[in-house]
Design an enzyme around this catalytic site. Structure first.
Site, PDB file in Angstrom:
ATOM      1  NE  ARG A   1      -6.758   5.168 -29.524  1.00 21.90           N
ATOM      2  CZ  ARG A   1      -7.262   4.069 -30.087  1.00 21.90           C
ATOM      3  NH1 ARG A   1      -7.193   3.905 -31.393  1.00 21.90           N
ATOM      4  NH2 ARG A   1      -7.818   3.114 -29.372  1.00 21.90           N
TER       5      ARG A   1
ATOM      6  CG  ASP B   1      -7.213  -6.954 -36.069  1.00 21.81           C
ATOM      7  OD1 ASP B   1      -8.191  -6.266 -36.383  1.00 21.81           O
ATOM      8  OD2 ASP B   1      -6.219  -6.494 -35.480  1.00 21.81           O
TER       9      ASP B   1
ATOM     10  CD  GLU C   1      -8.733   1.590 -17.772  1.00 22.21           C
ATOM     11  OE1 GLU C   1      -8.338   0.407 -17.741  1.00 22.21           O
ATOM     12  OE2 GLU C   1      -9.900   1.935 -17.584  1.00 22.21           O
TER      13      GLU C   1
ATOM     14  NE  ARG D   1     -17.075   5.561 -33.547  1.00 23.97           N
ATOM     15  CZ  ARG D   1     -16.551   5.899 -32.387  1.00 23.97           C
ATOM     16  NH1 ARG D   1     -15.858   5.010 -31.704  1.00 23.97           N
ATOM     17  NH2 ARG D   1     -16.686   7.105 -31.901  1.00 23.97           N
TER      18      ARG D   1
ATOM     19  CE  LYS E   1     -11.421  -4.434 -37.413  1.00 20.33           C
ATOM     20  NZ  LYS E   1     -10.186  -4.452 -36.614  1.00 20.33           N
TER      21      LYS E   1
ATOM     22  CE  LYS F   1     -11.841   5.283 -18.375  1.00 20.19           C
ATOM     23  NZ  LYS F   1     -10.414   5.248 -18.055  1.00 20.19           N
TER      24      LYS F   1
ATOM     25  CG  ASP G   1      -6.580  -3.118 -36.557  1.00 25.45           C
ATOM     26  OD1 ASP G   1      -7.628  -2.472 -36.482  1.00 25.45           O
ATOM     27  OD2 ASP G   1      -5.790  -3.261 -35.608  1.00 25.45           O
ATOM     28  CE  LYS G   2      -7.238   4.434 -36.315  1.00 21.94           C
ATOM     29  NZ  LYS G   2      -6.191   4.845 -35.340  1.00 21.94           N
TER      30      LYS G   2
END
Length: 1254
Positions: free
Chosen positions: A658, A882, A560, A852, A858, A624, A456-457
Site C-alpha cells: 500500500r 462495508d 498512520e 477504488r 459496493k 501525504k 472486502d480486501k
C-alpha cells in the site's frame, strides 16, 4: 493568549480514508460531498482522528445541512440557546427520554396479537377455528385447531414479551441515570430523561455522555477532553475533543450561568462523523465542527470534568438516529413455501368443492329416502344447501395438509442450526477469544445456496496489521536486501534486522532489513531527514507516555501508526503535541514546531497536509496522500524525480504493498496570513461551507516538491488462498470490492489464488468515459466469444443479441477469465444503460476485482447481481464502509477485526477470520439446506398421507364430512406422534461427514441449483403422500369388508377401522422417516421409536376404563383398541399396508443408487472403497499440481510441490478424483440441468449459472 484572539476556526474530525493510507478517489460526481473541515491555525485547536468514516451517505443527498429544503413538519435547522429553557421549549424539541420498547401492560395483548395475525398462516388458522365453532359445519371439536394455535401464539408472545421486558429494563436504566445540570446558577442532580435542549451539563471522569453536547470547557488545558466511542463504533482507542477557545475559559459555575450563546446548526441526522454549526455569542460567530461535539454513548476518560451544552436529546441524538431497523431478509425456501401454501390451499378448495358436489348429489338422489332415519338439520332445506355446508366442513377436516406445526417446526430447526454455528469450536478464534455467531435464525439454509461472494480486501482477506516495508526517497528505493552477487535476498535468507539500539526511544517490535536507510539517516542526508520529519509531523496520532521513554501511539488507522512508528525508529520521534505545537525528537534533539493548520483527509481529497513553523520561523506545508491525487499537484521541476518515483510506486504496488506519496511546499509569511484569512471566512460560511473550504485547501496544496513514497505491507490472513480455492471448486464466484489501487488489489488477487497464471486472460477496464468503458467491455466479450469459436462451440457474437441469450452464451465460454475494473470505470458501468453489459461480462468471468470503489458502489454492485441474477449473494467485510454492502446482500457476514464492530452489528453472521467462511458455507450451510429440504419433503408427504384418507372416505360415508380418525388422533398427530422424529432429522441429519463436505466441494452444487426442494420435488412428495393415502384407506377397507374376528363375528366397525388405519399410518410414516434419515443418533432412535411407543400408550389410555369413568361423554369406546389390536387379521393388514407403501420407495432408491447416483451417494461409496484401499489412497495424496508462479509479497514462492503443499491444493485432489469417478449419468444430469437453467433463467429478471466443470 494572542493567538486565540484571532478566532481561528476549530479543526474538524479527520475523515478516515477507507482503510489505507491513500483513500479511494471519488468515482463519479457526487452531490453529498464530504466536508473539508477547517483546521487549526494559531487557535489552540488540535485535530485528532475522527471515530469512523461516513457510511450513511446516500446518493443524491444535499451537499450540507444548510441546503436542505425542509418538507412539511420536518426540522430545517436546530436552534439552541444556553440556559434558556423557555426559549428552547417553543421549538418542541424531543426530550432526552428514550423508548426502544414496543409494548406496555395495557397494549401488549392487543398489539402483539395484531402483529402475529399479520402472518397469513395465523390468520388462516384463526379462520378455521371460527368455522369449527359453527355447529352446522363442524365435524371436529374446536380444540383440534385451538390447541396448536394457542400454543404457537403463546410461545411467540412469551418470546416477544421477554424481549420487550429487557428493552424496558434497559430503557429505565438509561433514562434514570443521574446527571449534573446547571439550573438557575446551581448544579442539580437530574435524571437523564429530564435533560432538555439548551441545558448545560457537567460530566465527570468515566461517565457516559447523556446527550449530544457542544463541549464548552474542561479540566484539561486548552479545553481538551478524552472520550471512548466503543458504544458508537466499537473502537476502544481514546479520541480527543476540544472546546472552541472562546468558551474554554468558562470553567466555573458563575461564568457558565451567565453564558447565553445560541447555537444554530444542522437538524438531527445519523452521520456520526459530521457536524456543522455556528455559535453566536457576544455579537460574534464561531464555527463549530464534529471536533467540538461529545455524542451520546461516549464515555469521558482521563478527564476530571467537562461542561457541555445539549444540542440534540433523546431520539434526536446521532446514536438513536442510527438505531433504525435492518431490512428483514427472507430465504428462497420461505418464498417458495408461501407459493406452495397458496397452491395447497387451492387444492384444498378443489377437494372441498368435489366433496360438496358429491354431498349435494348424494343427498338429492339417496339422502331424501332416509329422512326418517337421517333427518336434515333444521337450517338445511335443500340438497344444495347441504352441499354448501359440507364444503366448509371438509375445509375444516382437510386443513391438516398445512398444519400450523409446520411453521413452529421450521423455526425450531433454524434455531438448532444457529446454535450449531455458535457452538462450533472449529470456528472459534483462540487468539481473539471470539466465537462464530449466528445473529439471525432465518437465513441458515440459504447459506447452502450461495453463488456469489462479495468480499472486502483490507481486514477481510488481509490482516489489516500494517508494517512499514519499503520507501523511495529522492529517487532511491530502500527496503530490499541484496546478497554479494547483487540479487535480492529472500525472507529466509536475510541477515539480522537493522539495529536501532542507538535510539533509546525506538519501538523494539519494529523490524526493517535494509541497513542503508539507517546509514543515510546517520550521515545526515537532508532528503532522508526531511522524509522522516514529514512522517513525524503530518499525522493525527496521539502520543501517550506511561513512563519515561515508553511511548504508546494511538492512531486513527493502522497505516498512520505504522508510518509514525517508522519515523520514530529512524530517529524522528513524535513525542507529544498540544493544540498549537508538535514536539519531535530529531536524532536525540527535542524540537518544537508551531502547528498552524491541519488539512484533514477525506474521501474526496484523499490526502492530508499540515502547515508548521519551525524554530527558525520558516513556514512549510507537508503533505501525504494517494499517488493519483498528489502527483498531479507537484511542481514541474520535479518531473525527473517523479518518473523515478512512479517506477518505484509501480514496483511496490506489484508486490501488493500500500503506497503513499510525500511532498512539501515552503510558504512565505505574507501569503500564509492572507490564505489563513480566506480559510477563516470559508469556515464561517453558512452556505456551501464544505465546497469553499475544499477550494481554499486546493489552492495551497499545489506546486509542491516531491520527497518520496512509502510502501506498507498488509499480509493475507491465514488460510485465505485455500478458502478461495475451495469455494471456487464449489462453483462459487468471488468478487473483491476494495478501495485500494488497482496494482495492489491485483497482486493480492494473485496471492490469494483468485487470479492465476493459468487463466486464459485477465481483462482490465480503466476507461474514463462512458464510450471507453463500453468499448473495453465489448472487446472483453468478443475475446471470450472468439475463444469459444476457436474450440468449436459454434457460437457467433452479435452486438444486438438479447441479454438472455448473450448471458447464456457467455457463461458457457471455454477458458477461465477474470475482470479487473477501476472505480471511475465502474461508475460508468453501473449506469442504467450499461449495467447489463457490465453484468454479462463480469458473470462470465471466474473472478472479478473492483478497485477504488466507494461504500455506495459496493452496495450498487451487490444490488445489480441481486436484481438480474437468480442467485443467492453473500457479502463479507470488517469495516464500517462495508455496512451498506452487508445489508444489501441476501446474507451479510461481518469479521470482527481491527476496525470496530460496525460490520458485525450490521451482519447476519460473524466470526473473526475469513477462512471460517468455507466451514460456514460448505458444512453448516450445506447441512442446513439439506436438512430443511428433507424436513419439508417429509412433512408434506406425511400430512398428505394423513389428510387424503378423509377424501377417499368421503365417497363411502355419503360425503357427510365424517372423519376417519378419532378427533384426539387428529389433534395429536402433528403435535405428538410425528413431530419429534421429523425435528430430529431436521436438526441432526447429515448425508456425509463434515470432513467429506470440505473435501468434496462439488457436494455444494445441488443447493445452488435448488435441487433438493423445488416445485418438482414438492409434487413428487405430494404424489407419494396421495399414493400412501390410497393404500392406507383401501387395503383396510377391502380386508374389513370380508374379515371376521376370532369368534366369527364381523370385524368391520367404524372405530376398529379407525384404529387400524391410524396405526398403519403411524407405522408407515415412522418407517419412512427411518429410510429418509441418513445420520442416526441416539436422539433419532429415541424420538422415532419413542413416538411409536407414545402412540400406543395414548391409544390404549383413551380406550381404557379409567378415562371412561372420569369423562364418559368424551371417551365412549371402551376397550376398542385392545379388542381391535388383539386380532391377527388387523396386524396382517397393518403389515401388508406398510410393505405395499414402503417397498416402491425402497425399490426406487435402490435403482437410483445403482443407475443414477448423486454426488453424495458417490462420496459415501468412495469412503467404503477407501477403507479397503488405504495404501492406495495414501499414494494418491502424494500426487500434486503446479500453481501460480506469481509472488504475493516481498518473499517469493518456489514453483512446484512446495507451493502446492503450503497452499493446501493437494487436499483438493480427491475432489478431482471424484469427478472422474462419478458415473456419466451422475454428472450429466446436473450439467444438463445447469444448461437448462442457464438457457431459461438467464435474463434481466433471472440469472444463469456457470456450467459444472468436471
Amino acid at each position: 493568549m494572542a493567538l486565540c484572539a484571532k478566532k481561528r476556526p476549530p479543526a474538524a474530525a479527520a475523515p478516515v480514508p477507507p482503510r489505507g493510507a491513500a483513500p479511494s478517489e471519488p468515482l463519479r460526481p457526487r452531490t453529498d460531498r464530504q466536508t473539508a473541515r477547517p483546521s487549526p491555525a494559531q487557535t489552540g485547536i488540535m485535530t485528532v482522528p475522527k471515530e469512523m468514516p461516513e457510511k450513511w451517505a446516500r446518493a443524491g443527498a444535499p451537499p450540507s445541512w444548510s441546503r436542505k429544503k425542509p418538507s412539511w413538519g420536518t426540522e430545517e435547522e436546530r436552534r439552541a440557546r444556553a440556559n434558556d429553557r423557555e426559549y428552547n421549549e417553543k421549538f418542541q424539541y424531543a426530550s432526552n427520554c428514550i423508548k426502544t420498547s414496543k409494548y406496555n401492560i395495557l397494549t401488549f395483548l392487543p398489539v402483539n396479537l395484531f402483529e402475529q395475525f399479520q402472518e397469513v398462516a395465523n390468520t388462516y388458522f384463526l379462520f378455521l377455528l371460527i368455522l369449527q365453532l359453527i355447529p352446522q359445519i363442524s365435524s371436529l371439536s374446536w380444540f383440534t385447531t385451538i390447541v396448536p394455535l394457542v400454543l404457537v401464539l403463546t410461545i411467540t408472545a412469551v418470546k416477544d414479551a421477554t424481549d420487550d421486558y429487557f428493552r424496558h429494563k434497559s430503557d429505565n436504566q438509561v433514562n434514570n441515570r443521574q446527571s449534573q445540570v446547571l439550573i438557575n446558577g446551581i448544579l442539580q442532580q437530574e435524571q437523564w430523561m429530564n435533560v432538555c435542549v439548551g441545558d448545560i451539563i457537567k460530566l465527570e471522569n468515566n461517565q457516559f455522555v447523556a446527550a449530544d453536547l457542544l463541549l464548552l470547557s474542561s479540566s484539561e488545558p486548552h479545553g481538551l477532553c478524552y472520550i471512548e466511542t466503543a458504544e458508537l463504533d466499537g473502537e476502544t482507542n481514546m479520541k480527543v475533543r476540544q472546546a472552541i477557545p472562546v468558551t474554554s475559559e468558562l470553567g466555573d459555575i458563575s461564568k457558565l450561568a451567565k453564558f447565553d450563546g445560541e447555537v444554530i446548526c444542522e437538524p438531527p441526522n445519523n452521520k456520526l462523523d459530521k457536524f456543522s454549526g455556528t455559535l453566536y455569542w457576544k455579537e460574534n460567530k464561531f464555527p463549530l465542527s464534529n471536533q467540538n461535539m461529545l455524542l451520546r454513548g461516549c464515555v469521558l476518560r482521563n478527564t476530571e470534568w467537562c461542561f457541555g451544552l445539549v444540542i440534540f436529546a433523546g431520539p434526536d441524538t446521532k446514536l438513536m438516529q442510527n438505531s433504525g431497523r435492518t431490512k428483514f431478509k427472507r430465504t428462497s425456501i420461505d418464498r417458495l413455501m408461501n407459493t406452495l401454501v397458496l397452491w395447497i390451499f387451492g387444492f384444498l378448495v378443489c377437494m372441498g368443492v368435489i366433496l360438496a358436489i358429491g354431498n349435494a348429489i348424494w343427498e338429492h338422489e339417496v339422502g331424501t329416502r332416509f329422512q326418517v332415519y337421517l333427518p336434515w338439520d333444521e337450517a338445511v332445506d335443500s340438497a344444495f344447501f347441504s352441499g354448501f355446508l359440507s364444503f366448509w366442513s371438509y375445509i375444516i377436516i382437510l386443513n391438516t395438509v398445512v398444519p400450523i406445526s409446520l411453521y413452529v417446526s421450521v423455526e425450531v430447526i433454524r434455531l438448532g442450526h444457529s446454535y450449531f454455528i455458535n457452538w462450533d469450536k472449529k470456528m472459534f478464534c483462540m487468539k481473539k477469544r471470539t466465537p462464530a455467531e449466528a445473529r439471525t435464525t432465518t437465513l441458515n439454509e440459504e447459506l447452502g445456496q450461495v453463488e456469489y461472494i462479495f468480499s472486502d480486501k483490507t481486514g477481510t482477506l488481509t490482516q489489516n496489521i500494517m508494517v512499514f516495508n519499503k520507501c523511495s526517497i529522492n529517487g532511491r528505493s530502500y527496503g530490499d536486501v541484496f546478497d554479494v552477487l547483487g540479487h535480492k535476498a529472500e525472507l529466509g535468507e536475510r541477515p539480522e534486522p537493522v539495529d536501532f539500539s542507538f535510539n533509546p526511544l525506538a519501538d523494539k517490535k519494529f523490524l526493517f532489513w535494509d541497513p542503508t536507510l539507517l546509514e543515510a539517516v546517520k550521515m545526515g542526508d537532508p532528503h532522508t531527514h526531511e522524509f522522516f520529519r514529514l512522517l513525524s509531523l503530518c499525522h493525527t496520532v496521539m502520543s501517550e507516555e506511561k513512563s519515561e521513554g515508553e511511548l504508546y501511539y494511538k492512531a486513527q488507522s493502522p497505516d498512520e501508526g505504522a508510518l509514525v512508528t517508522a519515523a520514530r525508529n529512524f530517529g524522528f520521534v513524535f513525542r507529544s503535541r498540544t493544540p498549537t505545537t508538535i514536539t519531535v525528537h530529531e536524532m536525540g534533539t527535542a524540537i518544537t514546531y508551531q502547528l498552524l493548520a491541519i488539512l484533514d483527509f477525506n474521501n474526496i481529497r484523499k490526502r492530508m497536509s499540515v502547515i508548521v513553523r519551525n524554530p527558525e520561523g520558516k513556514i512549510r506545508l507537508y503533505c501525504k496522500g494517494a499517488d493519483t491525487i498528489l502527483l498531479d499537484r507537484l511542481h514541474h521541476s520535479t518531473q525527473e524525480l517523479l518518473n523515478t518515483t512512479t517506477d518505484h510506486l509501480n514496483e511496490y504496488a506489484g508486490e501488493g504493498l500500500r503506497t503513499l506519496v510525500l511532498a512539501y511546499k515552503d510558504l512565505d509569511e505574507e501569503y500564509y496570513e492572507e490564505w489563513a484569512g480566506r480559510r477563516l471566512q470559508a469556515s464561517l460560511a453558512q452556505d456551501s461551507r464544505d465546497d469553499r473550504l475544499a477550494s481554499v485547501y486546493e489552492e495551497v496544496e499545489s506546486d509542491m516538491m516531491l520527497l518520496g513514497a512509502t510502501a506498507i505491507e498488509d499480509k493475507l490472513q491465514q488460510g485465505v488462498p485455500e478458502t478461495i480455492a475451495l469455494l471456487t471448486l464449489a462453483n462459487i464466484k468471488i468478487w473483491v470490492l476494495t478501495g485500494d489501487k488497482q496494482e495492489t488489489a491485483v497482486n493480492i488477487g494473485y496471492s490469494c489464488k483468485m487470479l492465476t497464471d493459468d487463466m486464459t486472460e485477465v481483462f482490465i477496464v480503466t476507461g474514463h468515459t462512458v464510450l471507453e468503458v463500453r468499448e473495453e467491455l465489448r472487446k472483453a466479450r468478443e475475446k471470450m466469444m472468439d475463444s469459444s469459436r476457436a474450440v468449436g462451440n459454434g457460437f457467433t457474437y452479435q452486438e444486438k443479441v438479447s441479454s438472455s441469450r448473450l448471458t447464456s452464451v457467455l457463461e458457457a465460454v471455454a477458458g477461465e477469465y477474470a475482470l479487473v475494473i477501476n472505480g471511475h470505470s465502474l461508475a460508468h458501468a453501473l449506469e442504467a444503460d450499461m449495467e447489463l453489459e457490465f453484468l454479462e461480462t463480469a458473470c462470465a468471468c471466474k473472478a472479478v476485482i473492483c478497485c477504488r470503489v466507494t461504500p455506495l458502489q459496493k452496495a450498487q454492485v451487490v444490488e445489480l447481481v441481486k436484481k438480474y441474477k437468480k442467485a443467492v449473494t453473500l457479502a463479507i467485510g470488517d469495516g464500517a464502509n462495508d455496512v451498506s454492502m452487508i445489508k444489501t446482500a441476501h446474507i451479510g457476514v461481518g469479521i470482527s477485526g481491527q476496525e470496530g464492530i460496525q460490520a458485525v452489528l450490521a451482519s447476519d453472521y460473524s466470526f473473526s477470520q475469513f477462512k471460517f467462511l468455507q466451514r460456514l458455507l460448505l458444512v453448516h450451510g450445506r447441512w442446513s439446506y439439506l436438512r430443511m429440504c428433507k424436513f419439508l419433503c417429509y412433512f408434506f408427504y406425511k400430512n398428505f398421507a394423513f389428510t387424503m384418507v378423509h377424501f377417499w372416505f368421503g365417497f363411502f360415508c355419503g360425503f357427510s364430512a365424517q372423519t376417519v380418525y378419532d378427533q384426539y388422533f387428529i389433534t395429536l398427530y402433528n403435535i405428538v406422534y410425528t413431530s419429534l422424529p421429523v425435528l430430529a432429522m431436521g436438526v441432526f441429519d447429515q448425508d456425509v461427514p463434515e470432513q467429506r463436505s470440505m473435501e468434496y466441494p462439488k457436494l455444494y452444487e445441488p443447493g445452488q441449483l435448488n435441487l433438493l426442494f423445488n416445485k418438482r420435488e414438492f409434487f413428487i412428495c405430494i404424489a407419494q403422500g396421495i399414493y400412501t393415502s390410497v393404500l392406507m384407506f383401501f387395503i383396510p377397507y377391502g380386508v374389513f369388508a370380508e374379515a371376521t374376528r376370532d369368534d366369527g363375528t364381523q370385524l368391520a366397525d367404524y372405530q376398529s377401522f379407525a384404529v387400524t388405519v391410524a396405526t398403519s399410518l403411524v407405522i408407515v410414516v415412522s418407517v419412512q422417516i427411518g429410510l429418509d434419515t441418513g445420520y442416526w443418533t441416539a436422539i433419532n432412535h429415541f424420538f422415532i421409536w419413542g413416538s411409536l411407543a407414545v402412540y400406543f400408550a395414548i391409544l390404549f389410555a383413551m380406550h381404557s376404563n379409567g378415562l371412561f369413568d372420569m369423562f364418559p361423554n368424551q371417551f365412549q369406546f371402551v376397550g376398542n383398541a385392545q379388542n381391535t389390536l388383539a386380532q391377527p387379521t388387523v396386524w396382517l393388514t397393518i403389515v401388508l399396508t406398510t410393505v405395499v407403501c414402503i417397498m416402491p420407495v425402497v425399490a426406487f432408491r435402490f435403482l437410483r443408487l445403482n443407475l443414477k447416483p448423486d454426488l453424495s451417494d458417490t462420496v459415501r461409496y468412495t469412503q467404503l472403497v477407501r477403507k479397503k484401499q488405504k495404501a492406495q489412497h495414501r499414494c494418491m495424496r502424494r500426487v500434486g499440481r503446479t500453481g501460480s508462479r506469481r509472488s504475493g509479497y516481498a518473499f517469493s514462492h518456489q514453483e512446484g510441490f512446495g507451493e502446492l503443499i503450503m497452499s493446501g491444493k493437494n487436499m483438493r485432489l480427491s475432489s478431482l478424483a471424484l469427478s472422474s469417478f462419478t458415473t456419466r449419468s451422475s454428472s450429466s444430469w446436473i450439467e444438463s440441468l445447469r444448461r437448462k437453467k442457464s438457457d431459461s433463467a438467464s435474463s434481466p429478471s433471472g440469472g444463469a449459472e456457470k456450467p459444472l466443470k468436471g
